[in-house]
Structure formats: C-alpha cells, structure tokens
Design a protein around this motif. Structure first.
Motif, mmCIF file in Angstrom:
data_model
loop_
_atom_site.group_PDB
_atom_site.id
_atom_site.type_symbol
_atom_site.label_atom_id
_atom_site.label_comp_id
_atom_site.label_asym_id
_atom_site.label_seq_id
_atom_site.Cartn_x
_atom_site.Cartn_y
_atom_site.Cartn_z
ATOM 1 N N LYS A 152 -4.775 7.489 7.858
ATOM 2 C CA LYS A 152 -4.637 6.186 7.177
ATOM 3 C C LYS A 152 -4.940 5.035 8.146
ATOM 4 C CE LYS A 152 -2.740 8.253 3.494
ATOM 5 N NZ LYS A 152 -2.670 9.647 3.984
ATOM 6 N N LEU A 153 -5.988 5.209 8.932
ATOM 7 C CA LEU A 153 -6.251 4.284 10.032
ATOM 8 C C LEU A 153 -6.559 2.874 9.546
ATOM 9 C CD1 LEU A 153 -6.589 3.936 13.076
ATOM 10 C CD2 LEU A 153 -8.978 4.615 12.824
ATOM 11 N N LEU A 154 -7.327 2.753 8.470
ATOM 12 C CA LEU A 154 -7.683 1.419 7.987
ATOM 13 C C LEU A 154 -6.443 0.640 7.568
ATOM 14 C CD1 LEU A 154 -9.926 -0.582 7.244
ATOM 15 C CD2 LEU A 154 -9.999 0.457 4.974
ATOM 16 N N ALA A 155 -5.550 1.287 6.802
ATOM 17 C CA ALA A 155 -4.335 0.606 6.352
ATOM 18 C C ALA A 155 -3.440 0.242 7.531
ATOM 19 C CB ALA A 155 -3.583 1.497 5.367
ATOM 20 N N TYR B 5 -9.906 14.294 0.020
ATOM 21 C CA TYR B 5 -10.701 13.165 0.492
ATOM 22 C C TYR B 5 -12.180 13.532 0.426
ATOM 23 C CZ TYR B 5 -6.302 11.441 2.455
ATOM 24 O OH TYR B 5 -5.014 11.009 2.620
ATOM 25 N N LEU B 6 -13.012 12.576 0.004
ATOM 26 C CA LEU B 6 -14.464 12.769 -0.047
ATOM 27 C C LEU B 6 -15.122 11.955 1.052
ATOM 28 C CD1 LEU B 6 -16.931 13.954 -1.619
ATOM 29 C CD2 LEU B 6 -17.002 11.753 -2.840
ATOM 30 N N ILE B 7 -15.980 12.602 1.829
ATOM 31 C CA ILE B 7 -16.681 11.950 2.928
ATOM 32 C C ILE B 7 -18.181 12.133 2.707
ATOM 33 C CG2 ILE B 7 -17.118 12.031 5.420
ATOM 34 C CD1 ILE B 7 -14.160 13.165 5.590
ATOM 35 N N ASN B 8 -18.927 11.038 2.752
ATOM 36 C CA ASN B 8 -20.379 11.115 2.528
ATOM 37 C C ASN B 8 -21.126 10.573 3.734
ATOM 38 O OD1 ASN B 8 -22.925 11.392 1.488
ATOM 39 N ND2 ASN B 8 -22.665 9.973 -0.213
ATOM 40 N N LEU C 206 -8.113 10.926 -6.689
ATOM 41 C CA LEU C 206 -8.674 11.279 -5.387
ATOM 42 C C LEU C 206 -7.889 10.496 -4.349
ATOM 43 C CD1 LEU C 206 -11.094 13.050 -4.422
ATOM 44 C CD2 LEU C 206 -12.435 10.955 -4.303
ATOM 45 N N ALA C 207 -7.544 11.141 -3.234
ATOM 46 C CA ALA C 207 -6.710 10.475 -2.237
ATOM 47 C C ALA C 207 -7.453 9.373 -1.498
ATOM 48 C CB ALA C 207 -6.179 11.501 -1.240
ATOM 49 N N GLY C 208 -8.751 9.553 -1.302
ATOM 50 C CA GLY C 208 -9.491 8.540 -0.571
ATOM 51 C C GLY C 208 -10.912 8.976 -0.329
ATOM 52 N N ALA C 209 -11.688 8.084 0.294
ATOM 53 C CA ALA C 209 -13.092 8.382 0.579
ATOM 54 C C ALA C 209 -13.509 7.701 1.876
ATOM 55 C CB ALA C 209 -13.990 7.918 -0.570
ATOM 56 N N GLY C 210 -14.398 8.365 2.606
ATOM 57 C CA GLY C 210 -15.014 7.810 3.800
ATOM 58 C C GLY C 210 -16.513 7.793 3.578
ATOM 59 N N LEU C 211 -17.111 6.615 3.586
ATOM 60 C CA LEU C 211 -18.509 6.477 3.181
ATOM 61 C C LEU C 211 -19.326 5.751 4.248
ATOM 62 C CD1 LEU C 211 -17.781 5.250 -0.471
ATOM 63 C CD2 LEU C 211 -18.177 7.609 0.290
ATOM 64 N N ASP C 212 -20.389 6.393 4.690
ATOM 65 C CA ASP C 212 -21.345 5.742 5.588
ATOM 66 C C ASP C 212 -22.640 5.415 4.863
ATOM 67 O OD1 ASP C 212 -22.230 4.841 8.221
ATOM 68 O OD2 ASP C 212 -23.543 6.596 8.228
ATOM 69 N N VAL C 213 -22.775 5.927 3.642
ATOM 70 C CA VAL C 213 -23.989 5.711 2.846
ATOM 71 C C VAL C 213 -23.590 5.328 1.428
ATOM 72 C CG1 VAL C 213 -25.522 7.214 4.187
ATOM 73 C CG2 VAL C 213 -24.068 8.215 2.436
ATOM 74 N N PHE C 214 -24.468 4.573 0.767
ATOM 75 C CA PHE C 214 -24.102 3.989 -0.512
ATOM 76 C C PHE C 214 -25.315 3.914 -1.435
ATOM 77 C CE2 PHE C 214 -21.784 2.207 3.022
ATOM 78 C CZ PHE C 214 -20.461 2.381 2.646
ATOM 79 N N SER D 18 -12.498 -3.379 -1.669
ATOM 80 C CA SER D 18 -11.107 -3.836 -1.734
ATOM 81 C C SER D 18 -10.100 -2.699 -1.769
ATOM 82 C CB SER D 18 -10.907 -4.714 -2.977
ATOM 83 O OG SER D 18 -11.132 -3.966 -4.162
ATOM 84 N N LEU D 19 -10.576 -1.459 -1.806
ATOM 85 C CA LEU D 19 -9.653 -0.336 -1.923
ATOM 86 C C LEU D 19 -9.070 0.052 -0.567
ATOM 87 C CD1 LEU D 19 -11.635 1.882 -4.467
ATOM 88 C CD2 LEU D 19 -9.620 0.445 -4.909
ATOM 89 N N ASP D 20 -7.767 0.244 -0.552
ATOM 90 C CA ASP D 20 -7.051 0.517 0.687
ATOM 91 C C ASP D 20 -7.261 1.942 1.188
ATOM 92 O OD1 ASP D 20 -5.368 -0.626 2.640
ATOM 93 O OD2 ASP D 20 -3.631 0.434 1.831
ATOM 94 N N ASN D 21 -7.722 2.830 0.302
ATOM 95 C CA ASN D 21 -7.877 4.237 0.676
ATOM 96 C C ASN D 21 -9.335 4.624 0.907
ATOM 97 O OD1 ASN D 21 -8.542 3.901 -2.008
ATOM 98 N ND2 ASN D 21 -7.606 5.822 -2.699
ATOM 99 N N VAL D 22 -10.152 3.633 1.240
ATOM 100 C CA VAL D 22 -11.575 3.878 1.489
ATOM 101 C C VAL D 22 -11.938 3.321 2.854
ATOM 102 C CG1 VAL D 22 -13.926 3.453 0.697
ATOM 103 C CG2 VAL D 22 -12.093 3.749 -0.969
ATOM 104 N N VAL D 23 -12.599 4.148 3.671
ATOM 105 C CA VAL D 23 -13.112 3.715 4.977
ATOM 106 C C VAL D 23 -14.630 3.618 4.858
ATOM 107 C CG1 VAL D 23 -13.307 4.266 7.421
ATOM 108 C CG2 VAL D 23 -11.205 4.823 6.190
ATOM 109 N N LEU D 24 -15.176 2.475 5.253
ATOM 110 C CA LEU D 24 -16.594 2.198 5.056
ATOM 111 C C LEU D 24 -17.310 1.936 6.368
ATOM 112 C CD1 LEU D 24 -16.142 -0.350 2.113
ATOM 113 C CD2 LEU D 24 -16.592 2.099 1.922
#
Length: 356
Positions: free
Chosen positions: A143-146, A254-257, A278-286, A299-305
């Motif tokens: 939960k590093l971002l939060a 968690y989904l990581i892309n 879904l608990a959260g997502a980590g996204l480097d591509v969109f 704006s989502l607290d459970n997403v790392v971008l």
C-alpha cells in the motif's frame, strides 16, 4: 548476442564505411541533435563506422515517404506505424530496428515482401521490464502510494487502515510467459511466492526449471493473488482482460500491466476497482496514452501508476541502444543481425535486390 555481431563490434570500421549507409532516427523520442528522452543512445558509434544518421524532421505517423528517400535503416524509438504503404514506397530501406521489444505497429508481412528486415531488442529489455513488474507488485502489496500520501499530509492516525498484503505463499500469475516472465519468476523466487504462467503455446523451455506451472488463462486468473501482464499486443490479445476475465479473479487480487494498455478493457477495470471486485492495480501502460486529466484511475487510492517509463533506467538505455545499433551495423556490413522478427525476409527477391 550472436557471433556475427560480436565480430562486428571489433571489426575494422573502414570495412563498414566502404558501404554507403544512412540511418534515420524517429522523432517521437529524439531531438534533432540526437539526444533522446531515454538518455544517450550512443549514436556516435554509427559515425565512427562511417554511417551517417539524422533525426527525422518531425514526429509524423506514419513517416512521410519523402523523409525515407535515401534512408537505408530506421531506428524506431517508439511506436510509429510502418505499414505496406510506407515500406513498399521506400526502395532504399533495408532495416527497421526497434528500440525495445514491442512491434505491433509494424506490418511484418509487408516488410518481408518489401525486403525490409525488422529487429527488436528482447534480451536487453528483459531484466528492466521484469524489475518494473516486481516494483509495482511490491508497491501494491505494501500500500505504498496510500502510505506515502498519509506521510505527506501528516495523517498518521489512518495508517492502521493500510496494512500490507502477504507475499510468502501467494501466487503470481504471469500472462504472456516468455523471456520477461521467466526473468520475473527468477526475481520472485527468493520472496517465497508461487509462480504460474500462461502463454499461447502452453510451453516454455525454462518453466519447469523455474518451478513455474503453465495453466490455461481462466485457471490462472482464478488461482492468482497477483496477475502480471507481459503479453504482446496482437488482435487475439486485445482486451484479453475484459469484464469476464476480471470477474474470474479473486476480489483480493491485484492486476499489474507492464505489457500494453490495450491488453485490458479499461472501462471494465475501472468498474472492478470502483466496486471493490479487485483489490488494486499497478499500471505502466494505458489506453489511451497519456491518460485524460479526468480519468478516474488518477483518483483511486488502490492504483499505482507510471507513465509508460518504469523500466527506463540507465542500464535499460545502454543495453537497448547497443542492441539496436548492433543490428544497424550488422546490416550495413552485409551481415544478418540478431533478433530478427521476420527471418523469411532473407529468402525474398526483394531482399536480394537491395543487397545487390
């Protein structure tokens, strides 16, 4: 790296210089002086071998045909399209060297017919991309971002609501299990995590040795606590992770892309995150890139971008650039480069005519 490219590195530069050769660098990630958003590409190496180079005059997609007049090789730094119309009307073009691994915007069949070799740099990108996947996984699990936000706002009282997720004994599912996936499995091994994989063939030479079980996609989605997307983008993989696929995942997963944005149905992902499926997502591509300013993901607290650059490290630039330049030097010297994506090109009349 192949023996032919090893020999070329130490070859007499005059032997290469004897062959007139011109390289164009795409302007999507480079400036007129050859500097790039990735850092120093080492383009001086081309000059040392008597090869002239220049950055294309503008970032235009596709490249205007006039800009390819007299160009023997293109160093493609991004994802500009090279379709049949372009390569069929570039009579001097012999090589498209991709800076990176993805090549979905290049029509390989058209390039083969036109006698144009296409290469990429899979070995050089393998470790940096695997580390990027691991980085997102660890950031999500802790939960590093939060926690970063709580610290910056002096809101320490709420830290009890952001306990980290477990790692030991958890299952990581790697979709598109290839060289990057195998490297990620090696990085995960000391963390005590189980790794399963999925790819189109259902086979991988390193899977058994790494203790990775290859599964069908549905079973992988159902069993995994962390899912990392490494697959190449093809018509078959576009929106591979749609609403139905997300519904198969654990609500705690968690989904990581780190592959391509179009692998995921972004509307379905937003819905799953918003509704706690879904608990959260980590996204480097969109999709699209960049994200629109009002995108809910921001704006989502459970997403790392990350802005499609998490693997951009000094060693990434050094190794990827070196690999791409080796391809250019090999073709300029009349040698076959490593990492050819369309090996059938070497048997075509069009290729033979360009070497004459």
């Amino acid at each position: 790296m192949s023996s032919s490219t090893d020999e070329l590195t130490t070859a007499d530069s005059a032997a290469v210089a004897a062959l007139p050769f011109t390289v164009a660098v795409t302007a999507d990630a480079a400036r007129p002086d050859g500097s790039s958003i990735h850092g120093d590409l080492g383009l001086q190496r081309l000059g040392e071998h008597g090869i002239s180079w220049s950055v294309l005059p503008s970032y235009t997609d596709p490249v205007p045909l006039a800009d390819l007049d007299g160009v023997h090789a293109v160093l493609s730094l991004g994802h500009i399209a090279f379709d049949a119309r372009t390569v069929d009307h570039a009579p001097d073009l012999r090589l498209i060297a991709r800076f990176g691994a993805g090549y979905e915007t290049i029509d390989l069949e058209a390039c083969t017919r036109a006698g144009v070799v296409v290469t990429n740099t899979p070995d050089a990108i393998r470790r940096p991309l695997a580390v990027a996947g691991l980085t997102l996984l660890l950031a999500l699990s802790h939960k590093l971002l939060a926690k970063d936000r709580l610290t910056r706002t002096s809101d320490w009282a709420r830290r009890e609501h952001y306990r980290g997720a477990p790692l030991v004994g958890q299952t990581v599912g790697i979709v598109g299990f290839g060289s990057v996936g195998a490297e990620l499995a090696r990085l995960l091994a000391p963390l005590g995590m189980n790794v399963v994989g999925n790819n189109r063939s259902g086979r991988h030479a390193e899977a058994a040795g790494l203790g990775v079980e290859l599964l069908g996609l549905d079973e992988l989605l159902e069993r995994s606590d962390y899912i990392v997307l490494c697959a190449a983008l093809t018509p078959a993989t576009e929106k591979l992770i749609d609403a139905a696929a997300l519904a198969r995942m654990k609500a705690s997963a968690y989904l990581i892309n780190i592959g391509r944005g179009k692998l995921v149905d972004t509307d379905a992902l937003r819905d799953a995150l918003r509704n706690g499926r879904l608990a959260g997502a980590g996204l480097d591509v969109f999709e699209p890139e960049p994200l629109l300013p009002d995108d809910e993901l921001l704006s989502l607290d459970n997403v790392v971008l990350s802005p499609h650059s998490l693997c951009w490290t000094e060693d990434f630039t050094r190794d990827v650039a070196a690999s791409a330049l080796e391809s250019i030097l090999a073709v300029a010297a009349g040698e076959r480069p490593a990492n050819v994506l369309n090996p059938g090109v070497f048997t075509t009349e069009a290729f033979a005519a360009k070497q004459a």
